[in-house]
Scaffold this motif. Sequence first.
Motif, short mmCIF file in Angstrom:
data_model
loop_
_atom_site.label_atom_id
_atom_site.label_comp_id
_atom_site.label_asym_id
_atom_site.label_seq_id
_atom_site.Cartn_x
_atom_site.Cartn_y
_atom_site.Cartn_z
N PRO A 147 0.35 -1.38 -0.22
CA PRO A 147 0.08 0.42 -0.33
C PRO A 147 1.22 1.35 -0.15
O PRO A 147 2.06 1.42 0.49
CB PRO A 147 -0.47 -0.29 1.40
N THR A 148 0.29 2.22 -1.05
CA THR A 148 1.40 3.41 -1.26
C THR A 148 0.79 4.62 0.23
O THR A 148 -0.23 4.33 0.56
CB THR A 148 1.57 4.25 -1.82
N LEU A 149 1.84 5.59 0.65
CA LEU A 149 1.26 6.21 1.95
C LEU A 149 0.50 6.85 1.04
O LEU A 149 1.10 8.20 -0.10
CB LEU A 149 2.73 6.96 2.26
N THR A 150 -0.35 7.77 1.86
CA THR A 150 -0.87 9.85 1.47
C THR A 150 0.16 9.92 1.97
O THR A 150 0.97 9.74 2.36
CB THR A 150 -2.52 9.64 2.86
N GLU A 151 0.35 11.35 1.75
CA GLU A 151 1.19 12.37 2.07
C GLU A 151 0.51 12.88 3.74
O GLU A 151 1.93 13.34 4.53
CB GLU A 151 1.05 13.96 0.90
N GLU A 152 -0.34 12.63 3.74
CA GLU A 152 -0.53 13.15 5.50
C GLU A 152 0.66 12.06 5.40
O GLU A 152 1.16 12.66 6.92
CB GLU A 152 -1.75 12.71 5.59
N LYS A 211 3.40 10.46 5.03
CA LYS A 211 4.66 10.69 5.00
C LYS A 211 4.67 11.96 6.00
O LYS A 211 6.03 11.54 5.94
CB LYS A 211 4.75 10.90 3.36
N GLN A 212 3.95 13.25 5.62
CA GLN A 212 4.55 14.24 6.75
C GLN A 212 4.55 13.12 8.15
O GLN A 212 5.43 13.64 9.07
CB GLN A 212 3.32 15.12 6.14
N THR A 213 3.57 12.43 8.96
CA THR A 213 3.91 11.79 10.24
C THR A 213 4.92 11.28 10.26
O THR A 213 5.89 11.56 11.23
CB THR A 213 2.21 11.58 10.28
N LEU A 214 5.33 10.39 9.06
CA LEU A 214 6.29 9.76 9.29
C LEU A 214 7.32 10.52 9.41
O LEU A 214 8.47 10.37 10.95
CB LEU A 214 6.91 8.42 8.41
N ASN A 215 7.89 11.86 8.51
CA ASN A 215 9.11 12.62 8.52
C ASN A 215 9.37 13.35 9.58
O ASN A 215 10.15 13.57 10.57
CB ASN A 215 8.57 13.46 7.30
N ASN A 216 7.93 14.22 10.26
CA ASN A 216 7.62 14.37 12.07
C ASN A 216 8.29 13.48 13.10
O ASN A 216 9.13 14.33 13.83
CB ASN A 216 6.16 15.16 12.14
N ALA A 246 11.73 3.01 6.73
CA ALA A 246 11.56 1.93 6.01
C ALA A 246 10.45 1.83 5.50
O ALA A 246 10.30 1.60 4.10
CB ALA A 246 11.49 0.35 6.74
N GLN A 247 9.31 2.39 6.44
CA GLN A 247 8.02 3.03 5.66
C GLN A 247 8.25 4.12 5.18
O GLN A 247 6.53 3.59 3.55
CB GLN A 247 6.84 3.42 7.15
N LEU A 248 9.15 4.03 5.10
CA LEU A 248 9.04 5.48 3.79
C LEU A 248 9.92 4.80 2.65
O LEU A 248 9.95 5.93 1.66
CB LEU A 248 9.83 7.26 4.17
N ASP A 249 10.10 4.06 2.17
CA ASP A 249 10.57 2.97 1.33
C ASP A 249 12.14 4.05 1.36
O ASP A 249 13.16 4.13 -0.01
CB ASP A 249 10.00 3.57 0.23
#
Length: 134
Positions: A20-25, A27-32, A64-67
Amino acid sequence: MFGFLKKKDKKAKVEEVVEPTLTEEEKQTLNNQIQDLTKQIEAADPEEKEAMAKLYEQLGLAYAQLDDTDQAIKALETSLDYKLTIKDGYKKLMSLYNAKRAEAARNGDDAGIDYYMNKMDDMRQIAKKVTISG
């Protein structure tokens, strides 16, 4: 009547596993989360081996979640440098090594195959150490 006597269908369908691909939201949560974990690591006492191992494991799992495989591997290896464990970070690192090995095989990169096979052997040794000492 007997299934084992039937001819096998040579054209069996191979199902492709789609991550499953991550939503932009997401991805932003993971980056934070990565930024927060990085700050915690910078502020932490490196002598607190258990805490450092956990922080780096969390960081690696987020990457890893962000590939971001290379950053994930780096963080997860650092986690194991602080404390040997066979928890989620260990399992993810093993799967990342296996994916890198498969990629090297597809590319005909024998040196890459050997490198990641050795990394996977190292991981199996960690599992033995943790299991025996635990």
